[in-house]
Design an enzyme around this catalytic site. Structure first.
Site, PDB file in Angstrom:
ATOM      1  N   GLU A   8     -34.077  61.187  -7.637  1.00  0.00           N
ATOM      2  CA  GLU A   8     -32.800  62.310  -7.646  1.00  0.00           C
ATOM      3  C   GLU A   8     -32.790  63.046  -6.369  1.00  0.00           C
ATOM      4  OE1 GLU A   8     -33.070  65.211 -10.836  1.00  0.00           O
ATOM      5  OE2 GLU A   8     -31.133  66.182 -10.297  1.00  0.00           O
ATOM      6  N   CYS A  55     -30.595  66.189 -13.585  1.00  0.00           N
ATOM      7  CA  CYS A  55     -29.591  67.062 -13.514  1.00  0.00           C
ATOM      8  C   CYS A  55     -28.302  67.076 -12.587  1.00  0.00           C
ATOM      9  CB  CYS A  55     -30.252  68.710 -13.379  1.00  0.00           C
ATOM     10  SG  CYS A  55     -31.254  69.119 -14.744  1.00  0.00           S
ATOM     11  N   ASN A  94     -27.972  62.938 -19.361  1.00  0.00           N
ATOM     12  CA  ASN A  94     -29.311  62.998 -18.819  1.00  0.00           C
ATOM     13  C   ASN A  94     -30.226  63.794 -19.997  1.00  0.00           C
ATOM     14  OD1 ASN A  94     -31.638  63.583 -17.229  1.00  0.00           O
ATOM     15  ND2 ASN A  94     -30.948  65.659 -16.873  1.00  0.00           N
ATOM     16  N   GLU A  95     -30.603  65.014 -19.829  1.00  0.00           N
ATOM     17  CA  GLU A  95     -31.295  65.625 -21.096  1.00  0.00           C
ATOM     18  C   GLU A  95     -30.428  66.361 -21.562  1.00  0.00           C
ATOM     19  OE1 GLU A  95     -33.908  68.773 -18.206  1.00  0.00           O
ATOM     20  OE2 GLU A  95     -35.041  66.863 -18.926  1.00  0.00           O
TER      21      GLU A  95
HETATM   22  O1  AHR Z   1     -36.869  66.215 -12.247  1.00  0.00           O
HETATM   23  C1  AHR Z   1     -36.357  67.495 -12.084  1.00  0.00           C
HETATM   24  C2  AHR Z   1     -35.248  67.698 -13.318  1.00  0.00           C
HETATM   25  O2  AHR Z   1     -36.202  67.917 -14.213  1.00  0.00           O
HETATM   26  C3  AHR Z   1     -34.295  66.777 -13.739  1.00  0.00           C
HETATM   27  O3  AHR Z   1     -33.281  66.737 -12.775  1.00  0.00           O
HETATM   28  C4  AHR Z   1     -33.938  67.073 -14.999  1.00  0.00           C
HETATM   29  O4  AHR Z   1     -33.607  65.985 -15.630  1.00  0.00           O
HETATM   30  C5  AHR Z   1     -35.210  67.575 -15.439  1.00  0.00           C
HETATM   31  O5  AHR Z   1     -34.960  68.795 -16.249  1.00  0.00           O
END
Ligand code: AHR
Length: 665
Positions: free
Chosen positions: A47, A244, A377-378
Site C-alpha cells: 500500500e 484504505c 477492503n475492510e
Molecule cells: O495497513 C494499514 C491499514 O490498515 C490499511 O490501509 C487498512 O486496510 C487497515 O486498516
C-alpha cells in the site's frame, strides 16, 4: 562457544543451563501427505502508506513533477521569472511552468525540487533527467542548466552533477540528459535554470529524475534495492494497491486503476489519505503520482514470481470516515463493476481488445495471467454484502475463472466479523480477507485459530496482520517471534488458509505514518526487519504438502501443557525434504525429540540443515545503521535414521530441513 552457536550447531547434546525438565516428544507422520500448500502462500501486501510508492519503491526522485498538487509549487522553490500555466500538452495534468528572463543578465530564472525528504544520489551512478519542453515562440532557442546540488555544502562543491539541455522547438518534446554525481548525497536537490540570464522563454512540464539502475532496468522503474528485497522473500502473492487507499476518503479520491495506466505524463495526481489520517504524523504534501500504477504492479508481481491480487473499490468510501449516507448509491454501482470486469481484460485480454491493446502498447502483449480479484477492503455492515453481491454475479457470468476475495471487516473477531463471514459464505466468495493488528497475547492465543474453520466455505486470506507489541520499539524481535509462532497455524491449515500477507510492507524513516512495517528505508538505504525474516523463512520453506505433527496426539499450538511451543511440518516433494518449523515462545530452552513415523523400511532421514532466528534481547531490532544485526543463521544437521533430538533455545524460531533418503539395498 556461546549458547546460540551451540544450538545452531544442532547437536543433540543436552544443555543443562535453564533447559526445561520436560522432554517434548514430537511425532511427524512422514508418509501422510496432507493438504497442498498453496503457491500463493506467504505474500506481500503493498500500500502507498509511509511513502511506500512515491518517495519509496517508485524510483522517481522529483516530487510534484507535473505541478498538479493543489498548491502547485509544493516541493518546488522558484526564482526569477517563473509562471504557472494550465494549458499543457497532457489533458489530465494541464499545469506546467514558463521560465522567462529574470530581467537582468546577473539574475537567474529557475526552480529547485526538494525530492522526498531530499533526493538520494550515489557517487558515479547515472541519473536520467527528462523534461517535456518547448519554446513558445518560433525561432527561439533556450539552454537549460540541470544540476544536482548538495544543499548542505557551499561554493563549488555544492553542484555535484550537471548537464545542459537545449530546447529549440515550439512542439512539446521530451528532452533527456544524464547526470553522474561526483559524491554520494542522501538529501540532494534538483535545480534547473535558464543558462543565460537573458535567454529566451521556455515552457517545462513533467520534470523527472530517475536512477538508471532501476529494478530490471525499466525506464519508469522501481528502486532496485527495495524491489530486490521483495523478490528475496519469494512471495506467493502480491496484493495491491492497498488497504484504505483503495476506498478513498470520498468517491473522487478512491483509487481508480484506469487512471494509473497509459503514458505516465497523463496519469492524474490523486491525494493520499495517509497525508492527513494521523494528525501527529501529518504530511500535507503526500500525493499519489500513479507513476507506479496497475501495469507496473502486474509487472512487479510477474518479476518477483508472485500471483497478482488487485483489490478494487466496492462502491464504499472509507467507513471510518463516512457514514452510510455518504456512500455510493446502489444505482451508481455499474461503473465500479465495469471497472472490475475491464481490469480482467487489461490483465489477461487479447491484444485486440481495447484494454488488452493498451497493455500491449505499454510493453506486455502477453497476458499477466491474473487469477484473483479482491472487491472491497475492510468494509462492514450490510451495505458491504449488498454491494458485493452484484460484483460476484457479474464475475460468475463474465469471468468464472477469476476467484473473488471478499472481506470480514477490520477486526479479527466480534460483531462485524461474526456477521460478515456467513454473508461471505452466502455470496460464495472464494476467499475471505481477515485483518488483525493485535498485541502479543492475541498472537500467543491464536495458534489453533483455523483448526476448526468450516472446510466447506470460502478459503482464508490473512490479508493484513502484524504483532503490535508493547514498548517503544516496534519491529522488535519478540513481535516477529510471535508472528512466527502464529504462522505455524496458517501452515498447518493449508487446506483452508490460502494466502497470508503481513502489513504494511514499507516505511520511509522520515515519512512513516504507521508502524511496525516489514521493510524500512531512507533515500539510499534499506533494511529488513525481524518480521521480514520470519515471512521470508516461511515463504522460502513452504514445502508442498502439510504433514501431521503432534505432541501427545495433539498439534502444537502453544496450548496449555505444551511449554510455549508452536510447530508445523510440511513435506517438499520436489526437494524430497521434510521441513519442521518450531517456535519456542517460552523463557526456557526446550528439549525436542522428533520421531519420524510412517517411513517405509528403506526410508530415513539423512542430514539436513537448521535455520535459527533467535535473540536473548526480545527488544532487539535492526536499524539502517545496523541492518544485519538481527538475521537468521544456518547450520548443518548431522543425523541419520528415524529420530532426531535437539534443544531449542528460549524465545527462538527454528526451521529444520531434513533430507529424506532411500537406502539402495
Ligand atoms: O495497513 C494499514 C491499514 O490498515 C490499511 O490501509 C487498512 O486496510 C487497515 O486498516
Amino acid at each position: 562457544m556461546n549458547l546460540k552457536s551451540l544450538l545452531t550447531a544442532a547437536t543433540a547434546t543436552a544443555i543443562s543451563l535453564s533447559v526445561s525438565a520436560a522432554v517434548n516428544t514430537l511425532t511427524v507422520n512422514a508418509s501422510k501427505l496432507g493438504a497442498p500448500v498453496q503457491p500463493t502462500m506467504y505474500g506481500l501486501f503493498f500500500e502507498d502508506i509511509n511513502y511506500a510508492a512515491d518517495g519509496g519503491l517508485y524510483a522517481e526522485l522529483v516530487k510534484n513533477r507535473s505541478f498538479e498538487f493543489p498548491q502547485s509549487f509544493m516541493g518546488w522553490e522558484t526564482f526569477g521569472g517563473v509562471e504557472l500555466k494550465n494549458d499543457g500538452p497532457f489533458e489530465r495534468n494541464p499545469h506546467y511552468v514558463r521560465l522567462t528572463t529574470a530581467g537582468h543578465r546577473e539574475k537567474h530564472t529557475g526552480l529547485t525540487n526538494e525530492g522526498y525528504f531530499g533526493i538520494g544520489v550515489e557517487k558515479d551512478s547515472v541519473y536520467r533527467f527528462s523534461v517535456w519542453a518547448r519554446t513558445p515562440k518560433a525561432g527561439e532557442k533556450a539552454t537549460l542548466k540541470v544540476e544536482i546540488i548538495d544543499p548542505k555544502t557551499m561554493g563549488e562543491t555544492q553542484v555535484i552533477a550537471n548537464a545542459k539541455v537545449n530546447v529549440a522547438s515550439t512542439e512539446w518534446t521530451k528532452y533527456t540528459a544524464e547526470l553522474k554525481p561526483n559524491v554520494t548525497c542522501d538529501q540532494a536537490k534538483l535545480r534547473i535554470f535558464l543558462a543565460k540570464p537573458d535567454d529566451t522563454t521556455v515552457d517545462l512540464e513533467h520534470i523527472s529524475l530517475f536512477p538508471a539502475n532501476t529494478f530490471n532496468g525499466h525506464e519508469n522503474g522501481l528502486r532496485a534495492d527495495l524491489a530486490q528485497l521483495l523478490k528475496d522473500v519469494n512471495p506467493g502473492v502480491l496484493r495491491f494497491p492497498g488497504g484504505c487507499i483503495v476506498e478513498g476518503t470520498d468517491p473522487d479520491t478512491r483509487y481508480q486503476w484506469k487512471e494509473t495506466v497509459g503514458p505516465v505524463e497523463n496519469r492524474p495526481t490523486n491525494e493520499n489519505r495517509w497525508h492527513y489520517t494521523f494528525p501527529h504524523r501529518f504530511f500535507p504534501d503526500y500525493y499519489q503520482s500513479y507513476g507506479l500504477g496497475f501495469y507496473e504492479y502486474f509487472q512487479l508481481a510477474e518479476e518477483i514470481g508472485a500471483e497478482p491480487l488487485p483489490i478494487l473499490n466496492v462502491g464504499l468510501v472509507c467507513q471510518f470516515q463516512n457514514d452510510a449516507d455518504h456512500q455510493i448509491p446502489m444505482d451508481s454501482l455499474q461503473t465500479f463493476i465495469q471497472d472490475a470486469i475491464d481490469l480482467v481484460e487489461f490483465a489477461n485480454g487479447d491484444v485486440n481488445t481495447p484494454w488488452g491493446k493498451l497493455r500491449a502498447e505499454m510493453g506486455h502483449p502477453e497476458p499477466f495471467n491474473m487469477k484473483f480479484i479482491g472487491i472491497g477492503n475492510e468494509q462492514w455492515d450490510s451495505i458491504y454484502p449488498q454491494r458485493l453481491e452484484p460484483f460476484v454475479k457479474a464475475f460468475r457470468k463474465a469471468h468464472p475463472e477469476i476467484l473473488v476475495v471478499g472481506s470480514s471487516g477490520p477486526d479479527s473477531e466480534g460483531k462485524q466479523f461474526e456477521y460478515l463471514w456467513p454473508e461471505m459464505k452466502r455470496l460464495k466468495a472464494d476467499l475471505v480477507d481477515e485483518h488483525f493488528y493485535r498485541k502479543e497475547d492475541w498472537f500467543l492465543s491464536q495458534g489453533a485459530r483455523y483448526d476448526n474453520y468450516d472446510r466447506k466455505g470460502p478459503k482464508v486470506f490473512a490479508g493484513e496482520y502484524a504483532c503490535h507489541g508493547k514498548g517503544k520499539k516496534w519491529n522488535h524481535y519478540n513481535a516477529a517471534l510471535l508472528e512466527a509462532a502464529f504462522m505455524t497455524g496458517l501452515e498447518r491449515n493449508a487446506d483452508i488458509v490460502h494466502m497470508a500477507t503481513y502489513a504494511p510492507l514499507f516505511a520511509h524513516v522520515d515519512g512513516w505514518q504507521w508502524r511496525p512495517d516489514m521493510i524500512w528505508f531512507d533515500n539510499l538505504r534499506s533494511m529488513p526487519t525481524c518480521s521480514y525474516y520470519v515471512q521470508q523463512l516461511y515463504a522460502t520453506n513452504k514445502g508442498t504438502n502439510v504433514l501431521p505433527l503432534t505432541m501427545d496426539g495433539k498439534p502444537l499450538t502453544g496450548a496449555e501443557g505444551q511449554n510455549g511451543l508452536f510447530a508445523s511440518a510440511v513435506a517438499d516433494t520436489d526437494d524430497n525434504t521434510i521441513i519442521i518449523k518450531v517456535a519456542n515462545t517460552s523463557d526456557e530452552a526446550q528439549q525436542l525429540d522428533i520421531n519420524f513415523d510412517g517411513f517405509k523400511k528403506k526410508e530415513s532421514i539423512d542430514g539436513g540443515k537448521v535455520i535459527t532466528f533467535t535473540s536473548d534481547d526480545p527488544m532487539a531490532e535492526n536499524t539502517l545503521d545496523e541492518p544485519n544485526r538481527m538475521a537468521p543463521t544456518e547450520a548443518a544437521i548431522n543425523v541419520t535414521g528415524k529420530a532426531y533430538s535437539t534443544t531449542i533455545a528460549p524465545k527462538t524460531f527454528q526451521v529444520y530441513i531434513f533430507n529424506k533418503a532411500v537406502a539402495k539395498k
